[in-house]
Design a protein around this motif. Structure first.
Motif, PDB file in Angstrom:
ATOM      1  N   GLU A  14      -1.878   3.714  -0.535  1.00  6.30           N
ATOM      2  CA  GLU A  14      -2.213   2.545   0.275  1.00  6.30           C
ATOM      3  C   GLU A  14      -1.275   1.366   0.022  1.00  6.30           C
ATOM      4  O   GLU A  14      -0.747   0.771   0.963  1.00  6.30           O
ATOM      5  CB  GLU A  14      -3.662   2.122   0.012  1.00  6.30           C
ATOM      6  N   LEU A  15      -1.079   1.038  -1.248  1.00  2.89           N
ATOM      7  CA  LEU A  15      -0.264  -0.126  -1.590  1.00  2.89           C
ATOM      8  C   LEU A  15       1.214   0.222  -1.776  1.00  2.89           C
ATOM      9  O   LEU A  15       2.044  -0.674  -1.899  1.00  2.89           O
ATOM     10  CB  LEU A  15      -0.821  -0.802  -2.853  1.00  2.89           C
ATOM     11  N   ASN A  16       1.513   1.494  -1.835  1.00  5.34           N
ATOM     12  CA  ASN A  16       2.891   1.981  -1.888  1.00  5.34           C
ATOM     13  C   ASN A  16       3.677   1.516  -3.119  1.00  5.34           C
ATOM     14  O   ASN A  16       4.870   1.262  -3.047  1.00  5.34           O
ATOM     15  CB  ASN A  16       3.644   1.627  -0.603  1.00  5.34           C
ATOM     16  N   PHE A  17       3.009   1.426  -4.270  1.00  4.21           N
ATOM     17  CA  PHE A  17       3.703   1.101  -5.506  1.00  4.21           C
ATOM     18  C   PHE A  17       4.526   2.297  -5.955  1.00  4.21           C
ATOM     19  O   PHE A  17       4.166   3.446  -5.698  1.00  4.21           O
ATOM     20  CB  PHE A  17       2.722   0.718  -6.618  1.00  4.21           C
TER      21      PHE A  17
ATOM     22  N   ILE B 262      -5.120   4.508  -4.346  1.00  2.00           N
ATOM     23  CA  ILE B 262      -4.926   3.171  -3.766  1.00  2.00           C
ATOM     24  C   ILE B 262      -3.508   2.676  -4.052  1.00  2.00           C
ATOM     25  O   ILE B 262      -2.815   2.182  -3.157  1.00  2.00           O
ATOM     26  CB  ILE B 262      -5.965   2.181  -4.342  1.00  2.00           C
ATOM     27  N   SER B 263      -3.077   2.817  -5.292  1.00  3.73           N
ATOM     28  CA  SER B 263      -1.770   2.297  -5.711  1.00  3.73           C
ATOM     29  C   SER B 263      -0.611   2.953  -4.973  1.00  3.73           C
ATOM     30  O   SER B 263       0.303   2.269  -4.518  1.00  3.73           O
ATOM     31  CB  SER B 263      -1.584   2.503  -7.216  1.00  3.73           C
TER      32      SER B 263
ATOM     33  N   MET C 293      -5.981  -4.446   1.351  1.00  3.26           N
ATOM     34  CA  MET C 293      -7.019  -4.001   0.451  1.00  3.26           C
ATOM     35  C   MET C 293      -8.075  -5.075   0.232  1.00  3.26           C
ATOM     36  O   MET C 293      -9.199  -4.757  -0.092  1.00  3.26           O
ATOM     37  CB  MET C 293      -6.395  -3.610  -0.885  1.00  3.26           C
ATOM     38  N   THR C 294      -7.740  -6.337   0.365  1.00  2.38           N
ATOM     39  CA  THR C 294      -8.701  -7.392   0.094  1.00  2.38           C
ATOM     40  C   THR C 294     -10.031  -7.099   0.777  1.00  2.38           C
ATOM     41  O   THR C 294     -10.068  -6.772   1.950  1.00  2.38           O
ATOM     42  CB  THR C 294      -8.152  -8.753   0.574  1.00  2.38           C
TER      43      THR C 294
ATOM     44  N   HIS D 298      -2.714 -11.505  -4.253  1.00  2.00           N
ATOM     45  CA  HIS D 298      -1.903 -10.295  -4.154  1.00  2.00           C
ATOM     46  C   HIS D 298      -2.436  -9.257  -3.164  1.00  2.00           C
ATOM     47  O   HIS D 298      -1.750  -8.282  -2.869  1.00  2.00           O
ATOM     48  CB  HIS D 298      -1.756  -9.640  -5.529  1.00  2.00           C
ATOM     49  N   GLY D 299      -3.666  -9.427  -2.701  1.00  2.00           N
ATOM     50  CA  GLY D 299      -4.243  -8.447  -1.782  1.00  2.00           C
ATOM     51  C   GLY D 299      -4.856  -7.250  -2.481  1.00  2.00           C
ATOM     52  O   GLY D 299      -5.341  -6.324  -1.838  1.00  2.00           O
ATOM     53  N   PHE D 300      -4.851  -7.249  -3.797  1.00  2.20           N
ATOM     54  CA  PHE D 300      -5.505  -6.218  -4.602  1.00  2.20           C
ATOM     55  C   PHE D 300      -5.873  -6.857  -5.928  1.00  2.20           C
ATOM     56  O   PHE D 300      -5.370  -7.931  -6.266  1.00  2.20           O
ATOM     57  CB  PHE D 300      -4.593  -4.998  -4.818  1.00  2.20           C
TER      58      PHE D 300
ATOM     59  N   VAL E 186       2.288  -3.082 -12.492  1.00  3.40           N
ATOM     60  CA  VAL E 186       0.904  -2.968 -12.031  1.00  3.40           C
ATOM     61  C   VAL E 186       0.138  -2.102 -13.020  1.00  3.40           C
ATOM     62  O   VAL E 186       0.515  -0.957 -13.280  1.00  3.40           O
ATOM     63  CB  VAL E 186       0.833  -2.365 -10.617  1.00  3.40           C
TER      64      VAL E 186
END
Length: 187
Positions: free
Chosen positions: A125-128, A121-122, A1-2, A61-63, A95
């Protein structure tokens, strides 16, 4: 994501850059915007610290927190929070999503639009597995948005925020799990 830029129908949501400093400083010094947040006035040095903190979180953290630009006007209208929660010991490693929107843009659905993109996104993409939002129990406008978004809260999860002003406490903890989100988008 950065360094990723995202779009909604009306917004561009992107990482902060130094050119956003004046807008972030103005946002952080708006009494209306900051009424239910940690403080109401930021010096220029404090604003630079906030911007550096946003950028450091993104690198580490990339986000991280992002700037929200209205497409129609190309104006920075607010901030989108996507970060690990700080200042609340029992919520470390959770998060957080959230927003700060210039008062000129309130009541136009931007908070919901930002949050829907942050959910995407969470979870996709970020798989939280879960995101949280915290809100002063006095902030009725944000509570209505969180309720509309389908985030849930239960009374036993209310807490005293140790880093916030006394008059803003207690805080409500809202949650949304990945499974709940996926169920909503597949209906």
């Amino acid at each position: 994501m950065t360094n990723t830029t995202y779009e909604t129908s009306r917004l561009i949501i992107r990482p902060w850059n130094i050119d956003d400093f004046e807008d972030l400083h103005t946002l952080g010094n708006s009494a209306d915007v900051m009424k239910y947040l940690d403080k109401s006035q930021y010096t220029r040095e404090e604003t630079m610290h906030v911007m550096n903190d946003y950028q450091d979180h993104m690198v580490l953290h990339g986000f991280g927190p992002m700037a929200c630009i209205e497409k129609k006007s190309n104006v920075l209208i607010g901030a989108a929070a996507l970060r690990y929660l700080k200042g609340v010991p029992h919520l470390i490693n959770k998060v957080e999503i959230g927003w700060r929107i210039s008062a000129n843009y309130w009541g136009k659905g931007y908070a919901g639009e930002i949050s829907q993109k942050l959910f995407e996104i969470s979870f996709l993409e970020l798989n939280f597995d879960e995101v949280v939002a915290i809100v002063s129990e006095h902030n009725n406008k944000s509570i209505r948005v969180l309720d509309k978004l389908g985030m849930t809260t239960i009374l036993k999860n209310n807490f005293i925020h140790p880093a916030r002003r006394f008059e803003l406490n207690p805080y409500k903890l809202y949650t949304l799990t990945k499974d709940e989100y996926l169920t909503k988008i597949t209906k």
